[in-house]
Scaffold this motif. Structure first.
Motif, mmCIF file in Angstrom:
data_model
loop_
_atom_site.group_PDB
_atom_site.id
_atom_site.type_symbol
_atom_site.label_atom_id
_atom_site.label_comp_id
_atom_site.label_asym_id
_atom_site.label_seq_id
_atom_site.Cartn_x
_atom_site.Cartn_y
_atom_site.Cartn_z
ATOM 1 N N GLY A 45 -34.256 -24.285 -46.290
ATOM 2 C CA GLY A 45 -34.021 -24.826 -44.501
ATOM 3 C C GLY A 45 -35.746 -24.740 -44.069
ATOM 4 O O GLY A 45 -36.554 -25.453 -43.866
ATOM 5 N N VAL A 46 -35.971 -23.434 -44.738
ATOM 6 C CA VAL A 46 -37.160 -23.088 -44.007
ATOM 7 C C VAL A 46 -38.636 -23.850 -44.418
ATOM 8 O O VAL A 46 -40.031 -24.373 -44.124
ATOM 9 N N ALA A 47 -38.670 -23.612 -45.816
ATOM 10 C CA ALA A 47 -39.587 -24.731 -46.839
ATOM 11 C C ALA A 47 -38.928 -26.094 -46.259
ATOM 12 O O ALA A 47 -40.591 -26.838 -46.456
ATOM 13 N N PHE A 48 -38.340 -26.869 -46.554
ATOM 14 C CA PHE A 48 -38.590 -28.148 -46.062
ATOM 15 C C PHE A 48 -38.915 -28.537 -44.742
ATOM 16 O O PHE A 48 -39.548 -28.913 -44.708
ATOM 17 N N VAL A 49 -38.411 -27.859 -43.913
ATOM 18 C CA VAL A 49 -39.494 -27.908 -42.389
ATOM 19 C C VAL A 49 -41.130 -27.516 -42.272
ATOM 20 O O VAL A 49 -41.597 -28.134 -42.075
ATOM 21 N N SER A 50 -41.112 -26.093 -42.970
ATOM 22 C CA SER A 50 -42.003 -26.190 -43.254
ATOM 23 C C SER A 50 -43.348 -27.424 -43.665
ATOM 24 O O SER A 50 -44.613 -27.239 -42.944
ATOM 25 N N LEU A 51 -43.251 -27.440 -44.436
ATOM 26 C CA LEU A 51 -43.586 -28.888 -45.071
ATOM 27 C C LEU A 51 -43.916 -30.083 -44.954
ATOM 28 O O LEU A 51 -44.455 -30.673 -43.901
ATOM 29 N N TYR A 52 -43.219 -30.354 -43.619
ATOM 30 C CA TYR A 52 -42.386 -31.453 -42.249
ATOM 31 C C TYR A 52 -43.452 -31.862 -41.624
ATOM 32 O O TYR A 52 -44.564 -31.066 -40.980
ATOM 33 N N GLU A 53 -43.458 -29.767 -40.586
ATOM 34 C CA GLU A 53 -44.392 -29.323 -39.581
ATOM 35 C C GLU A 53 -45.835 -29.467 -40.042
ATOM 36 O O GLU A 53 -46.833 -29.778 -39.128
ATOM 37 N N LEU A 54 -45.747 -29.685 -41.162
ATOM 38 C CA LEU A 54 -47.818 -28.496 -41.402
ATOM 39 C C LEU A 54 -48.763 -29.612 -42.575
ATOM 40 O O LEU A 54 -49.410 -29.414 -42.493
ATOM 41 N N PHE A 55 -47.589 -30.253 -43.561
ATOM 42 C CA PHE A 55 -48.239 -30.914 -44.736
ATOM 43 C C PHE A 55 -47.732 -32.393 -44.398
ATOM 44 O O PHE A 55 -48.693 -33.225 -44.792
ATOM 45 N N LEU A 56 -46.665 -32.565 -44.202
ATOM 46 C CA LEU A 56 -46.472 -34.457 -44.672
ATOM 47 C C LEU A 56 -45.978 -35.336 -43.002
ATOM 48 O O LEU A 56 -45.892 -34.058 -42.077
ATOM 49 N N THR A 57 -46.651 -36.545 -43.114
ATOM 50 C CA THR A 57 -46.257 -37.027 -42.183
ATOM 51 C C THR A 57 -44.452 -37.250 -42.024
ATOM 52 O O THR A 57 -43.582 -37.466 -42.857
ATOM 53 N N ARG A 58 -43.369 -38.375 -41.358
ATOM 54 C CA ARG A 58 -42.383 -38.661 -41.178
ATOM 55 C C ARG A 58 -42.598 -39.272 -42.834
ATOM 56 O O ARG A 58 -41.326 -39.321 -43.247
ATOM 57 N N GLU A 59 -43.584 -40.456 -42.397
ATOM 58 C CA GLU A 59 -43.046 -41.356 -43.772
ATOM 59 C C GLU A 59 -42.902 -40.716 -45.244
ATOM 60 O O GLU A 59 -41.734 -41.268 -45.956
ATOM 61 N N GLN A 60 -44.134 -39.522 -45.346
ATOM 62 C CA GLN A 60 -44.136 -39.188 -46.403
ATOM 63 C C GLN A 60 -43.087 -38.023 -47.109
ATOM 64 O O GLN A 60 -42.562 -38.108 -47.731
ATOM 65 N N THR A 61 -42.340 -37.572 -45.597
ATOM 66 C CA THR A 61 -40.986 -37.153 -45.874
ATOM 67 C C THR A 61 -39.831 -37.463 -46.029
ATOM 68 O O THR A 61 -39.472 -36.688 -47.323
ATOM 69 N N MET A 62 -39.740 -38.633 -46.199
ATOM 70 C CA MET A 62 -38.656 -39.364 -46.656
ATOM 71 C C MET A 62 -38.742 -39.857 -47.885
ATOM 72 O O MET A 62 -37.951 -39.776 -47.990
ATOM 73 N N LEU A 63 -39.772 -39.869 -47.852
ATOM 74 C CA LEU A 63 -40.569 -40.425 -49.396
ATOM 75 C C LEU A 63 -40.172 -39.918 -50.103
ATOM 76 O O LEU A 63 -39.396 -39.563 -51.674
ATOM 77 N N VAL A 64 -40.858 -37.996 -49.701
ATOM 78 C CA VAL A 64 -40.679 -37.121 -50.914
ATOM 79 C C VAL A 64 -39.145 -36.442 -50.910
ATOM 80 O O VAL A 64 -38.302 -36.863 -52.004
ATOM 81 N N PHE A 65 -38.377 -36.241 -49.579
ATOM 82 C CA PHE A 65 -37.066 -36.432 -49.733
ATOM 83 C C PHE A 65 -36.101 -37.361 -50.278
ATOM 84 O O PHE A 65 -35.316 -36.657 -50.646
ATOM 85 N N GLY A 66 -36.682 -38.629 -50.529
ATOM 86 C CA GLY A 66 -35.859 -39.343 -50.712
ATOM 87 C C GLY A 66 -35.616 -39.387 -52.070
ATOM 88 O O GLY A 66 -34.455 -39.708 -52.473
ATOM 89 N N VAL A 67 -36.767 -38.981 -52.858
ATOM 90 C CA VAL A 67 -36.203 -38.832 -54.393
ATOM 91 C C VAL A 67 -35.861 -37.877 -54.227
ATOM 92 O O VAL A 67 -35.153 -38.011 -55.970
ATOM 93 N N ILE A 68 -36.491 -37.161 -54.019
ATOM 94 C CA ILE A 68 -35.458 -35.109 -54.185
ATOM 95 C C ILE A 68 -34.001 -35.709 -53.801
ATOM 96 O O ILE A 68 -32.882 -35.461 -54.818
ATOM 97 N N PHE A 69 -33.159 -36.331 -53.052
ATOM 98 C CA PHE A 69 -31.879 -36.726 -53.057
ATOM 99 C C PHE A 69 -31.139 -37.001 -54.058
ATOM 100 O O PHE A 69 -30.670 -37.343 -54.415
ATOM 101 N N VAL A 70 -32.232 -38.747 -54.593
ATOM 102 C CA VAL A 70 -31.774 -39.176 -55.873
ATOM 103 C C VAL A 70 -31.410 -39.454 -57.065
ATOM 104 O O VAL A 70 -30.340 -38.750 -57.770
#
Length: 304
Positions: free
Chosen positions: A69-94
């Motif tokens: 959970g900390v890794a997920f939110v760190s990526l979103y908080e520090l490095f990725l935009t909302r659109e990039q986060t949705m794309l990256v974790f959308g691929v992971i989810f699939v």
């Protein structure tokens, strides 16, 4: 005469050995499922048997849960935009979803065996034949990122990754000190989750207010005499900075949002879970995020 006596003795010894062997097998079959952290075993057929239940403390799973959970939110908080986060974790989810479908529907496939070997150290026994919690974890993260402001998405995910393990550990270790609910969860566990979520929200907002480094250093210096002194110094200086009343209230609301959702939700498996039959890895971020968002919108919009 001697030969006959020897034959009788040898038969008695043989019968005693057989009886001991049968008794050992009966005890092995009737032994209760191991508690505590449980373990992963490979039986005589070569299949993996996971012996962890919801009543197992399973610290490794909780640590992995928190770090993920900390890794997920760190990526979103520090490095990725909302659109990039949705794309990256959308691929992971699939990808995760595809593996889970194959693993559950075709348990003898090499994909299922490989997945169980990898996840065995983190999995509970029911996850051998049901979808694992990780797929719901990623799904919940995607939902909160997609529909809530960043702060709410981050905090609701932290409520799951930090509050849920704390609630579980408190309930398993000290739940006997208070009443238990019909779904197997305890008041002690709920209180543990509330405190953990409240502290998480408090520290998040203090960090966001720009006082984190100097304030923590002053608190540590004041707390050389003990942990209680450090907390006292920390709270005193935050109070002196003018954020105390609203920040404490917002933190408590966050703690309740996370713990209440965790207490009410859970897949109904092995006689526990519920009363809302939704995996808490999905229910906690979405449910607590919604409750928290509505409270902040109407009463504390400056914290959004």
């Amino acid at each position: 005469m001697v030969a006959r006596t020897t034959d009788v003795v040898s038969r008695a010894v043989k019968d005693e050995m057989i009886a001991k062997d049968q008794g050992a097998k009966v005890r092995e079959r009737s032994s209760p499922e191991p508690q505590g952290n449980g373990m992963k075993r490979i039986d005589s057929t070569g299949s993996i048997k996971i012996t962890r239940t919801r009543k197992s403390l399973h610290l490794l799973r909780k640590v992995f849960h928190a770090l993920a959970g900390v890794a997920f939110v760190s990526l979103y908080e520090l490095f990725l935009t909302r659109e990039q986060t949705m794309l990256v974790f959308g691929v992971i989810f699939v990808l995760l979803g595809s593996v889970e479908i194959i693993r559950v529907r075709y348990p003898k496939s090499w994909v299922a065996k490989l997945a169980l070997r990898i996840m065995g150290m983190f999995a509970r026994n029911y996850e051998k034949t049901h979808a694992s919690g990780m797929i719901f974890f990623v799904m919940g993260f995607l939902i909160v990122v997609g529909i809530f402001p960043k702060k709410i998405a981050v905090l609701s995910t932290l409520f799951l990754s930090i509050g849920d393990p704390c609630a579980s550990a408190a309930g398993i270790s000290y739940g006997y000190l208070g009443p238990r609910f019909s779904n197997g969860k305890s008041l002690v566990g709920v209180l543990g989750g509330t405190v953990a979520c409240a502290i998480t929200a408090y520290l998040y907002y203090v960090r966001d207010m720009g006082h984190s480094s100097s304030l923590l250093l002053v608190s540590i210096i004041g707390g050389l005499a003990g942990v209680a002194c450090a907390i006292t110094a920390y709270l005193y200086y935050v109070r002196d900075m003018g954020h105390s009343s609203s920040l404490l209230l917002v933190s408590i609301i966050g703690g309740l949002a996370g713990s209440v959702t965790e207490a009410l939700c859970g897949r109904k498996i092995d006689g526990s879970g519920g009363p809302i039959d939704v995996d808490d890895n999905l229910a906690v971020p979405v449910g607590s995020g919604l409750m928290y968002y509505l409270c902040l919108v109407y009463f504390f919009p400056s914290f959004l």
